[in-house]
Design an enzyme around this catalytic site. Structure first.
Site, short mmCIF file in Angstrom:
data_model
loop_
_atom_site.label_atom_id
_atom_site.label_comp_id
_atom_site.label_asym_id
_atom_site.label_seq_id
_atom_site.Cartn_x
_atom_site.Cartn_y
_atom_site.Cartn_z
N SER A 16 0.79 -1.23 0.00
CA SER A 16 0.00 0.00 0.00
C SER A 16 0.82 1.28 0.00
CB SER A 16 -0.94 0.01 1.21
OG SER A 16 -0.23 0.24 2.41
N LYS A 46 0.59 4.90 6.65
CA LYS A 46 0.01 5.69 5.56
C LYS A 46 0.60 7.09 5.59
CE LYS A 46 -2.85 2.26 4.74
NZ LYS A 46 -2.66 1.38 3.57
#
Length: 206
Positions: free
Chosen positions: A57, A99
């Site tokens: 990701s 993230k």
């Protein structure tokens, strides 16, 4: 009677004098070891912590199985800033995510194709610009995942929360799926990739 030999055997008095010195050295070593253990504990649990990247990701900037050092104290001194890479708890998932901060309290996020807008102003994302250009060269969008309710979040980022996305925009479970992230759930900022050695580098937050 002298025998012409300069070497003499140590007397019991000399041995007794050396024993306290040896004992003192052992105590000093023991103290040093205890201090080292305490410092490791403080650094490991209070200031910094290792984190293992799992999944794709955050590609191309982070790869699966890379190890990063997470700065756990920085957000006790100030709030997160857009562009910073963070590690945070996802309570309903029961795990930690890594993230990038896209928006902070009061921000309105808009994402159209590969164009990111914060409060109506386009944001140049240098950290994924190369990946975007490669996708465009193939006639593709780098991001092909829309927000659940369109290209704009339902409301501004609320106070005490942030909006995050993975760098690999079409392969990331982030605020587009899990919603806003509470600042209270942030573990810290990812500052250094330290393993494998050939990937060692400071993390780019802009």
């Amino acid at each position: 009677m002298e025998n012409g030999n300069d070497l003499t055997n140590p007397t019991s008095k000399e041995l007794l004098e050396k024993q306290p010195l040896a004992k003192s050295e052992m105590i000093d070593w023991l103290k040093a070891i205890i201090v080292a253990i305490v410092l490791v504990f403080i650094i490991r649990w209070l200031l910094f912590a290792p984190f293992i990247v799992e999944g794709a990701s955050m590609e191309p900037n982070f790869k699966t199985d890379e190890r990063v050092v997470v700065n756990k104290i920085i957000y006790s001194l100030r709030d997160p800033k857009p562009g910073e890479v963070i590690v945070f708890h996802v309570r309903k998932e029961g795990e930690d995510f890594i993230k990038r901060v896209i928006g902070v309290a009061g921000d309105q996020i808009q994402y159209q194709g590969d164009n990111l807008y914060v409060n109506g102003k386009k944001v140049e994302e240098s950290y994924i610009q190369g990946a975007i250009q490669k996708a465009h060269a193939k006639g593709e969008l780098y991001n092909n995942v829309d927000f659940p309710n369109g290209t704009i979040t339902d409301s501004k980022v609320p106070e005490g929360y942030i909006f995050v996305m993975g760098d690999h925009r079409n392969n990331s479970r982030d605020s587009r799926a899990i919603g806003f992230v509470s600042i209270k759930d942030i573990v810290g900022r990812a500052d250094v990739i330290f393993w494998p050695l050939d990937s060692m580098q400071w993390v780019k937050h802009k």
